[in-house]
Scaffold this motif. Structure first.
Motif, PDB file in Angstrom:
ATOM      1  N   LEU A  62     -21.496  35.267 -67.379  1.00 24.06           N
ATOM      2  CA  LEU A  62     -20.075  35.532 -67.621  1.00 24.06           C
ATOM      3  C   LEU A  62     -19.197  34.613 -66.785  1.00 24.06           C
ATOM      4  N   LEU A  63     -19.605  34.354 -65.562  1.00 30.04           N
ATOM      5  CA  LEU A  63     -18.806  33.471 -64.719  1.00 30.04           C
ATOM      6  C   LEU A  63     -18.912  32.012 -65.138  1.00 30.04           C
ATOM      7  N   ARG A  64     -20.022  31.634 -65.783  1.00 28.01           N
ATOM      8  CA  ARG A  64     -20.154  30.266 -66.296  1.00 28.01           C
ATOM      9  C   ARG A  64     -19.340  30.075 -67.570  1.00 28.01           C
ATOM     10  N   GLN A  65     -19.313  31.095 -68.411  1.00 25.82           N
ATOM     11  CA  GLN A  65     -18.577  31.040 -69.676  1.00 25.82           C
ATOM     12  C   GLN A  65     -17.650  32.255 -69.751  1.00 25.82           C
ATOM     13  N   PRO A  66     -16.557  32.265 -68.996  1.00 26.05           N
ATOM     14  CA  PRO A  66     -15.696  33.442 -68.947  1.00 26.05           C
ATOM     15  C   PRO A  66     -15.101  33.779 -70.311  1.00 26.05           C
ATOM     16  N   ASN A  67     -14.990  35.047 -70.550  1.00 26.46           N
ATOM     17  CA  ASN A  67     -14.476  35.573 -71.797  1.00 26.46           C
ATOM     18  C   ASN A  67     -13.520  36.703 -71.418  1.00 26.46           C
ATOM     19  N   ALA A  68     -12.282  36.621 -71.856  1.00 27.15           N
ATOM     20  CA  ALA A  68     -11.269  37.596 -71.449  1.00 27.15           C
ATOM     21  C   ALA A  68     -11.684  39.023 -71.778  1.00 27.15           C
ATOM     22  N   LEU A  69     -12.246  39.249 -72.942  1.00 27.88           N
ATOM     23  CA  LEU A  69     -12.649  40.607 -73.330  1.00 27.88           C
ATOM     24  C   LEU A  69     -13.713  41.150 -72.387  1.00 27.88           C
ATOM     25  N   GLN A  70     -14.727  40.354 -72.092  1.00 26.23           N
ATOM     26  CA  GLN A  70     -15.785  40.812 -71.187  1.00 26.23           C
ATOM     27  C   GLN A  70     -15.262  40.997 -69.763  1.00 26.23           C
ATOM     28  N   LEU A  71     -14.386  40.109 -69.312  1.00 21.99           N
ATOM     29  CA  LEU A  71     -13.827  40.245 -67.973  1.00 21.99           C
ATOM     30  C   LEU A  71     -13.011  41.533 -67.843  1.00 21.99           C
ATOM     31  N   GLN A  72     -12.360  41.951 -68.930  1.00 21.64           N
ATOM     32  CA  GLN A  72     -11.561  43.172 -68.906  1.00 21.64           C
ATOM     33  C   GLN A  72     -12.420  44.423 -68.849  1.00 21.64           C
ATOM     34  N   GLN A  73     -13.692  44.310 -69.194  1.00 17.48           N
ATOM     35  CA  GLN A  73     -14.569  45.476 -69.239  1.00 17.48           C
ATOM     36  C   GLN A  73     -15.235  45.771 -67.901  1.00 17.48           C
ATOM     37  N   GLN A  74     -15.044  44.927 -66.901  1.00 16.96           N
ATOM     38  CA  GLN A  74     -15.589  45.134 -65.570  1.00 16.96           C
ATOM     39  C   GLN A  74     -14.450  45.099 -64.565  1.00 16.96           C
ATOM     40  N   ALA A  75     -14.656  45.771 -63.449  1.00 19.97           N
ATOM     41  CA  ALA A  75     -13.618  45.768 -62.418  1.00 19.97           C
ATOM     42  C   ALA A  75     -14.226  46.063 -61.053  1.00 19.97           C
ATOM     43  N   ILE A  76     -13.615  45.493 -60.046  1.00 14.80           N
ATOM     44  CA  ILE A  76     -13.904  45.847 -58.664  1.00 14.80           C
ATOM     45  C   ILE A  76     -12.616  46.480 -58.154  1.00 14.80           C
ATOM     46  N   VAL A  77     -12.674  47.740 -57.810  1.00  9.88           N
ATOM     47  CA  VAL A  77     -11.491  48.485 -57.397  1.00  9.88           C
ATOM     48  C   VAL A  77     -11.374  48.436 -55.877  1.00  9.88           C
ATOM     49  N   CYS A  78     -10.180  48.157 -55.400  1.00 13.28           N
ATOM     50  CA  CYS A  78      -9.937  48.016 -53.964  1.00 13.28           C
ATOM     51  C   CYS A  78      -8.762  48.889 -53.545  1.00 13.28           C
ATOM     52  N   PRO A  79      -8.826  49.454 -52.356  1.00 10.54           N
ATOM     53  CA  PRO A  79      -7.694  50.256 -51.887  1.00 10.54           C
ATOM     54  C   PRO A  79      -6.527  49.423 -51.357  1.00 10.54           C
ATOM     55  N   LYS A  80      -6.754  48.143 -51.060  1.00  9.62           N
ATOM     56  CA  LYS A  80      -5.698  47.309 -50.492  1.00  9.62           C
ATOM     57  C   LYS A  80      -5.546  46.019 -51.284  1.00  9.62           C
ATOM     58  N   ASN A  81      -4.301  45.570 -51.448  1.00  2.38           N
ATOM     59  CA  ASN A  81      -4.029  44.324 -52.165  1.00  2.38           C
ATOM     60  C   ASN A  81      -4.675  43.126 -51.490  1.00  2.38           C
ATOM     61  N   GLU A  82      -4.702  43.125 -50.155  1.00  3.90           N
ATOM     62  CA  GLU A  82      -5.291  42.001 -49.431  1.00  3.90           C
ATOM     63  C   GLU A  82      -6.773  41.843 -49.781  1.00  3.90           C
ATOM     64  N   THR A  83      -7.463  42.967 -49.912  1.00  7.68           N
ATOM     65  CA  THR A  83      -8.881  42.927 -50.275  1.00  7.68           C
ATOM     66  C   THR A  83      -9.038  42.429 -51.704  1.00  7.68           C
ATOM     67  N   ALA A  84      -8.181  42.917 -52.596  1.00 12.66           N
ATOM     68  CA  ALA A  84      -8.225  42.470 -53.987  1.00 12.66           C
ATOM     69  C   ALA A  84      -7.982  40.968 -54.081  1.00 12.66           C
TER      70      ALA A  84
END
Length: 118
Positions: A62-84
């Motif tokens: 996915l990182l070699r061939q990014p696809n907006a739809l696939q990227l939208q289906q995963q997330a890393i959730v962070c409590p702070k904007n700085e971490t994000a």
């Protein structure tokens, strides 16, 4: 992490969301719980920790061939904007695509020949 562990982790998260896992906090037992993260779900906080987290969520293909739809289906959730911001920068550096800059500007465009006349 193998597929069985991913399934186990997902089920564990659902149990937390359903309120079935966690110890109530004495200060607000109706709304706050403390959750102990099982060791098998830890990601080491070392020089490879962030890279391992990103690889767990976004596979190399996915990182070699990014696809907006696939990227939208995963997330890393962070409590702070700085971490994000740190995580987003690390992900962007892993994406193997030519960089593009899009520019835009805002302007008022009259609608239906309305020139703001009263």
């Amino acid at each position: 992490m193998e597929k069985q562990n991913i399934k186990s982790f997902a089920e564990w998260l659902l149990q937390i969301g359903d309120g079935n896992i966690g110890d109530p906090d004495d200060s607000d037992p109706q709304n706050v719980s403390w959750v102990k993260i099982p060791y098998k779900y830890y990601i080491n906080n070392d020089e490879n920790g962030l890279s391992n987290l990103i690889s767990f969520i976004y596979n190399d293909d996915l990182l070699r061939q990014p696809n907006a739809l696939q990227l939208q289906q995963q997330a890393i959730v962070c409590p702070k904007n700085e971490t994000a911001d740190l995580i987003n920068e690390a992900i962007i550096q892993k994406i193997e695509r030519a960089e593009r800059t899009y520019t835009s500007f805002d302007s008022a465009i009259p609608y239906n020949n309305d020139r703001g006349q009263a």
